[in-house]
Design a protein around this motif. Sequence first.
Motif, PDB file in Angstrom:
ATOM      1  N   THR A 130       0.834  -1.208   0.000  1.00 25.59           N
ATOM      2  CA  THR A 130       0.000   0.000   0.000  1.00 25.59           C
ATOM      3  C   THR A 130       0.871   1.260   0.000  1.00 25.59           C
ATOM      4  N   LEU A 131       1.896   1.284   0.833  1.00 24.87           N
ATOM      5  CA  LEU A 131       2.792   2.444   0.875  1.00 24.87           C
ATOM      6  C   LEU A 131       3.515   2.654  -0.461  1.00 24.87           C
ATOM      7  N   GLU A 132       3.929   1.571  -1.092  1.00 22.71           N
ATOM      8  CA  GLU A 132       4.576   1.702  -2.392  1.00 22.71           C
ATOM      9  C   GLU A 132       3.614   2.231  -3.445  1.00 22.71           C
ATOM     10  N   ALA A 133       2.355   1.814  -3.379  1.00 24.51           N
ATOM     11  CA  ALA A 133       1.357   2.310  -4.327  1.00 24.51           C
ATOM     12  C   ALA A 133       1.119   3.806  -4.131  1.00 24.51           C
ATOM     13  N   ILE A 134       1.078   4.234  -2.867  1.00 24.55           N
ATOM     14  CA  ILE A 134       0.906   5.665  -2.576  1.00 24.55           C
ATOM     15  C   ILE A 134       2.103   6.454  -3.100  1.00 24.55           C
ATOM     16  N   LEU A 135       3.309   5.953  -2.831  1.00 25.06           N
ATOM     17  CA  LEU A 135       4.507   6.641  -3.311  1.00 25.06           C
ATOM     18  C   LEU A 135       4.570   6.658  -4.838  1.00 25.06           C
ATOM     19  N   ASP A 136       4.160   5.578  -5.492  1.00 19.60           N
ATOM     20  CA  ASP A 136       4.141   5.548  -6.954  1.00 19.60           C
ATOM     21  C   ASP A 136       3.187   6.602  -7.510  1.00 19.60           C
ATOM     22  N   ALA A 137       2.052   6.795  -6.832  1.00 13.98           N
ATOM     23  CA  ALA A 137       1.071   7.773  -7.304  1.00 13.98           C
ATOM     24  C   ALA A 137       1.552   9.206  -7.060  1.00 13.98           C
ATOM     25  N   GLU A 138       2.189   9.451  -5.914  1.00 14.41           N
ATOM     26  CA  GLU A 138       2.607  10.809  -5.581  1.00 14.41           C
ATOM     27  C   GLU A 138       3.956  11.188  -6.198  1.00 14.41           C
ATOM     28  N   THR A 139       4.901  10.268  -6.171  1.00 16.01           N
ATOM     29  CA  THR A 139       6.240  10.538  -6.688  1.00 16.01           C
ATOM     30  C   THR A 139       6.684   9.341  -7.527  1.00 16.01           C
ATOM     31  N   PRO A 140       6.460   9.408  -8.844  1.00 16.17           N
ATOM     32  CA  PRO A 140       6.752   8.246  -9.688  1.00 16.17           C
ATOM     33  C   PRO A 140       8.232   7.823  -9.688  1.00 16.17           C
ATOM     34  N   ASP A 141       9.154   8.736  -9.474  1.00 16.03           N
ATOM     35  CA  ASP A 141      10.582   8.407  -9.524  1.00 16.03           C
ATOM     36  C   ASP A 141      11.192   8.106  -8.153  1.00 16.03           C
TER      37      ASP A 141
END
Length: 74
Positions: free
Chosen positions: A58-69
């Motif tokens: 879940t945290l990785e999905a949030i980070l992918d959505a907010e900061t793709p790099d």
Amino acid sequence: MFTVGIPTIIFMTIVAPIWLILHYRSKKQVSQGLSEDEYLTLQDLANKAEAMADRIQTLEAILDAETPDWRNKA
């Protein structure tokens, strides 16, 4: 001959039988498997690991959505 014979007799009559008894007792305990308490502890740890894996995903999905790099920055 006398100095080798006495320690050998002491070893064979005292140490060797105790050693064999303890060895086979430990083999028996290993072959019995996990106790009920150990099984419950293992199950609890497995559940916690699964919950942590879900949280990380879940945290990785949030980070992918907010900061793709974000993966390249770490």
